[in-house]
Design a protein around this motif. Structure first.
Motif, short mmCIF file in Angstrom:
data_model
loop_
_atom_site.label_atom_id
_atom_site.label_comp_id
_atom_site.label_asym_id
_atom_site.label_seq_id
_atom_site.Cartn_x
_atom_site.Cartn_y
_atom_site.Cartn_z
N LYS A 560 -65.45 0.80 63.77
CA LYS A 560 -66.16 0.44 64.99
C LYS A 560 -65.19 -0.27 65.92
O LYS A 560 -64.54 -1.24 65.55
CB LYS A 560 -67.35 -0.46 64.69
CG LYS A 560 -68.20 -0.77 65.93
CD LYS A 560 -69.48 -1.51 65.57
CE LYS A 560 -70.33 -1.72 66.81
NZ LYS A 560 -71.63 -2.38 66.50
N ILE A 561 -65.09 0.23 67.12
CA ILE A 561 -64.14 -0.31 68.10
C ILE A 561 -64.84 -1.37 68.95
O ILE A 561 -65.98 -1.19 69.39
CB ILE A 561 -63.58 0.80 69.01
CG1 ILE A 561 -63.01 1.95 68.15
CG2 ILE A 561 -62.51 0.24 69.93
CD1 ILE A 561 -61.90 1.55 67.23
N ASN A 562 -64.15 -2.46 69.16
CA ASN A 562 -64.68 -3.55 69.98
C ASN A 562 -65.09 -3.01 71.36
O ASN A 562 -64.30 -2.37 72.06
CB ASN A 562 -63.61 -4.64 70.13
CG ASN A 562 -64.13 -5.86 70.85
OD1 ASN A 562 -64.54 -5.79 72.00
ND2 ASN A 562 -64.09 -7.00 70.18
N LYS A 563 -66.32 -3.30 71.75
CA LYS A 563 -66.86 -2.80 73.02
C LYS A 563 -66.04 -3.28 74.21
O LYS A 563 -65.82 -2.54 75.17
CB LYS A 563 -68.32 -3.24 73.16
CG LYS A 563 -68.99 -2.73 74.42
CD LYS A 563 -70.45 -3.19 74.48
CE LYS A 563 -71.12 -2.68 75.75
NZ LYS A 563 -72.54 -3.12 75.82
N TYR A 615 -60.39 11.37 71.45
CA TYR A 615 -61.09 10.48 70.51
C TYR A 615 -62.58 10.58 70.79
O TYR A 615 -63.02 10.49 71.94
CB TYR A 615 -60.61 9.04 70.68
CG TYR A 615 -59.11 8.91 70.51
CD1 TYR A 615 -58.54 8.77 69.25
CD2 TYR A 615 -58.26 8.94 71.63
CE1 TYR A 615 -57.16 8.67 69.10
CE2 TYR A 615 -56.88 8.83 71.49
CZ TYR A 615 -56.34 8.71 70.22
OH TYR A 615 -54.98 8.61 70.07
N ILE A 616 -63.39 10.73 69.71
CA ILE A 616 -64.84 10.89 69.83
C ILE A 616 -65.51 9.71 69.14
O ILE A 616 -65.19 9.37 67.99
CB ILE A 616 -65.32 12.21 69.20
CG1 ILE A 616 -64.57 13.40 69.81
CG2 ILE A 616 -66.81 12.38 69.41
CD1 ILE A 616 -63.44 13.92 68.97
N GLN A 620 -72.73 3.95 68.70
CA GLN A 620 -72.40 2.61 68.20
C GLN A 620 -70.92 2.28 68.38
O GLN A 620 -70.44 1.26 67.93
CB GLN A 620 -72.77 2.51 66.71
CG GLN A 620 -74.25 2.73 66.41
CD GLN A 620 -75.12 1.72 67.12
OE1 GLN A 620 -74.88 0.51 67.00
NE2 GLN A 620 -76.12 2.21 67.85
N LEU A 621 -70.21 3.18 69.08
CA LEU A 621 -68.79 3.07 69.36
C LEU A 621 -67.94 3.06 68.09
O LEU A 621 -66.88 2.43 68.03
CB LEU A 621 -68.49 1.83 70.22
CG LEU A 621 -69.17 1.81 71.59
CD1 LEU A 621 -68.76 0.58 72.37
CD2 LEU A 621 -68.85 3.08 72.38
N VAL A 671 -72.44 11.32 72.39
CA VAL A 671 -71.10 10.91 71.98
C VAL A 671 -70.33 10.44 73.22
O VAL A 671 -70.66 10.79 74.36
CB VAL A 671 -70.32 12.06 71.29
CG1 VAL A 671 -71.01 12.47 70.01
CG2 VAL A 671 -70.13 13.24 72.23
N TYR A 672 -69.30 9.67 72.96
CA TYR A 672 -68.40 9.21 74.01
C TYR A 672 -67.00 9.74 73.70
O TYR A 672 -66.53 9.63 72.56
CB TYR A 672 -68.39 7.69 74.11
CG TYR A 672 -69.72 7.12 74.54
CD1 TYR A 672 -70.02 6.96 75.89
CD2 TYR A 672 -70.70 6.79 73.60
CE1 TYR A 672 -71.24 6.46 76.30
CE2 TYR A 672 -71.93 6.30 73.99
CZ TYR A 672 -72.20 6.13 75.34
OH TYR A 672 -73.41 5.64 75.75
#
Length: 704
Positions: A560-563, A615-616, A620-621, A671-672
């Motif tokens: 999980k990447i910091n928002k 990167y996908i 929830q990032l 997705v982002y």
């Protein structure tokens, strides 16, 4: 380390003039530079006499016609001048160039410019310089130094010895003052003789000597002109002043807002004041000369109020600009140059430049009142002397796509050198004009303190006028090699009052990045020796985002990447894409990820981004997957104007992406997607270096 070249410029060699006998002709070397193909140039001359009603028979200058030029941008010719009568002559030349092809936007096929110079003729000989008053000063200087008194002769010998032994012929302020007063005394003699021969001038020429009492406080007030017409004046601040009385007593100090006060030791005290273009121990303004480089000085005798209108008049604008910039740099970015730096005026060049080898700023005649141009060169001084920029390429530039500019052999079709020069020049403009936002002369000196990079032509009209704040004023040039993109990009990152983005548009809000000028200079630039905008991107990425640019390549799937990190990465992407340096994804309408298109604003032929990492992330990032080193079809074709280069996903790319996040995929989900684009440089003709990776915005897509 020069300023943007205008379409047409001229240089007249008035620096090497010597006495010529009255009635005999002289040839003055003239260079005409046109950056477009042209068929004919005509130069017509006219003159005015500021002190006497001289006729056309008093001076003769042959008109010039040049034909069929296509080979080189610079054409050399001579101005044929003959003066037959004593007097002051101010000459203006009107230059008209007929182009081979009309301008595509305006339809005009002519370029116009002017140049001016002056002549002083007296006692059977004449001399020319950039103005008639400057010609008088040169006349007096040559006469005075040809018959020096004992003290001046000793000082000249000292200067010549210093030059041989230490490569420095600079004298002390007091020593230069002695030489200056010797020249001024000769000038007074010449003026007196000239006025005696022209009685009508005596009333307007003779000063009224003030009546002084012993012990009286005397306040001298000195002002300098803010334009070439000498029509408006401002107090001269921080220049050194020496007042030498007829009794030999010397009073020394500094002008404070144009004023200096001393006490008269006797009644009816007579004195000569020498004002020198020296600011403390910071810098001095000089003319290169033989046998000694001459410090710019102006002198007056027995006056309380003195407006500078002699041949040094425009040099005080240069002094005031560099003094102002020196103070601003210390206050707002905590930077000070080394002591006793040199500013040269009256140089043998049509354009201004900063010379790293001597750390000297060199200002040409056309730009004495162009404070934005002076600030640009001061910006180069900061870049070099703070180790902010690694200066690996120089030479001519137009502000457009440097990679495609054929008149610069160093940068033409060379990626490394073209983007280095664009970055260096864009930096000089950005920091110079940003410093002037804090100028003490804002709203006093024309065009100082605004958001524009402005140049003023010799006739007073506006030449180049580029809005650094309003992105819509870009002239259709984008990319790493476009100086006109680098400067406003840096401005956007360091301006507290933002203009909205108008090109790199996306669904997610991009918060503005607002570094103070001091922070961006000291955190990102100072000591970094950055070579290109790509180097700058990496440094600001580390400082602003807080991680290394390659952090996602080594991040395991599922992390999980910091928002805040992703939001900052997104914020940083938009201004770089706005100016064609980075890449962006248009997600204003929610689409399936298979319809993803990437865009880059482009002009010129410098190869664009041709390799991306994708990167996908889920909602929830969490990093669902990544695909590295996707090859794109990069454009290296010459694009005139500007366009959006589009990169669409190919079937093989989609297959790789599906495989990358298949283990974590849901049937339908949001997705982002984030892309990091690299311009590998492999398709560049020369200077094949990789730049980037530049991250895109964080784009929103659906998976069905």
């Amino acid at each position: 380390m020069t300023t943007i070249k205008p379409p047409i410029s001229t240089w007249l060699n008035t620096q090497d003039s010597q006495f010529a006998p009255t009635g005999k002709s002289v040839l003055i070397p003239l260079e005409l530079e046109v950056i477009k193909d042209w068929t004919e140039a005509t130069i017509d001359f006219s003159f005015t006499s500021p002190d006497r009603n001289l006729t056309d028979s008093s001076i003769n200058i042959n008109p010039i016609v040049l034909k069929n030029h296509k080979a080189q941008p610079i054409t050399k010719t001579d101005v044929n001048l003959t003066v037959s009568e004593d007097g002051f002559y101010d000459v203006e030349a009107k230059i008209t160039v007929t182009l081979t092809d009309a301008d595509s936007e305006t339809g005009e096929n002519k370029l116009l410019t002017t140049l001016s110079f002056g002549v002083f003729s007296f006692q059977g000989k004449y001399i020319y310089d950039f103005s008639s008053q400057a010609a008088l000063d040169k006349y007096a200087e040559i006469e005075a130094l040809s018959k020096p008194n004992k003290e001046v002769k000793t000082l000249i010998n000292l200067a010549e010895t210093n030059k041989i032994t230490s490569s420095d012929n600079k004298l002390t302020l007091e020593q230069m003052g002695e030489i200056s007063r010797h020249i001024f005394a000769e000038k007074q003699k010449i003026q007196a003789l000239y006025n005696n021969q022209n009685p009508s001038l005596l009333k307007q020429s003779l000063p009224t000597k003030p009546s002084l009492k012993r012990g009286q406080k005397i306040t001298l007030k000195v002002r300098w002109p803010i334009n070439s017409e000498n029509s408006d004046f401002l107090p001269l601040d921080k220049a050194a002043i020496e007042v030498k009385g007829s009794d030999g007593k010397l009073f020394k100090g500094v002008l404070n807002n144009g004023e200096f006060t001393f006490t008269a030791p006797t009644a009816d005290y007579s004195y000569t004041a020498t004002v020198s273009a020296v600011f403390s121990d910071k810098f001095g303004v000089y003319k290169e000369s033989t046998p000694v480089d001459m410090l710019i000085t102006t002198n007056f005798s027995d006056k309380l109020n003195y407006d500078i209108t002699d041949g040094t008049a425009p040099f005080w604008s240069v002094f005031s600009a560099v003094m102002d910039l020196t103070n601003i740099a210390k206050k707002h970015i905590n930077f000070e140059r080394e002591k006793n730096r040199i500013v040269y005026v009256d140089i043998k060049n049509s354009g201004c430049f900063y010379l790293p080898s001597t750390q000297s700023i060199n200002i040409a005649k056309a730009d004495y009142y162009n404070w934005d141009v002076i600030a640009h060169e001061f910006g180069h001084a900061i870049a070099h002397e703070s180790d902010a920029i690694r200066m690996i390429a120089g030479g001519p530039h137009t502000g457009e796509n440097q990679y495609d500019y054929p008149d610069n052999e160093i940068t033409f079709n060379n990626k490394r050198y073209s983007i280095a020069l664009a970055f260096n020049e864009g930096y000089g403009t950005w920091i110079g004009i940003r410093l002037l936002k804090h100028s003490a002369y804002a709203n006093k000196m024309p065009n100082v303190g605004d958001d524009y990079y402005t140049t003023i032509r010799s006739d007073g009209s506006i030449g180049f006028n580029f809005d650094l704040k309003n992105h819509s004023t870009l002239y259709g040039f984008y990319g790493e090699d476009a100086e006109l993109c680098i400067a406003p990009l840096l401005w956007q990152l360091s301006d507290q009052k933002k203009n909205p983005y108008i090109r790199a548009l996306c669904s997610r809000k991009a918060d503005y990045i607002s570094y103070s000028l001091g922070d961006i200079f000291n955190k990102i630039f100072k000591g970094r020796q950055l070579e290109s905008i790509s180097d700058f991107y990496k440094e600001i990425f580390i400082d602003y985002v807080g991680v290394q640019p390659g952090f996602l390549r080594t991040t395991p799937d599922g992390t999980k990447i910091n928002k805040k990190i992703l939001q900052k990465l997104h914020n940083l992407s938009v201004p770089f894409a706005e100016f064609g340096v980075g890449i962006y994804i248009d997600d204003k309408v929610l689409k399936d990820y298979k319809q993803l298109d990437m865009y880059q604003l482009k002009s010129g032929s410098l190869p664009t981004i041709d390799q991306v990492d994708m990167y996908i992330f889920n909602d929830q990032l969490e990093l669902m997957g990544k695909v590295l080193d996707i090859e794109l079809d990069s454009s290296s074709k010459l694009i005139k104007g500007s366009t959006n280069v589009t990169y669409s996903l190919q079937k093989k790319d989609i297959a790789q992406i599906e495989a990358a996040f298949a283990p974590n995929r849901k049937k339908e989900q949001i997705v982002y997607i984030l892309v990091a684009g690299t311009a590998t440089g492999k398709n560049a003709i020369d200077g094949k270096i990789a730049t980037g990776p530049y991250f895109s915005n964080l784009a929103k897509f659906k998976v069905t």
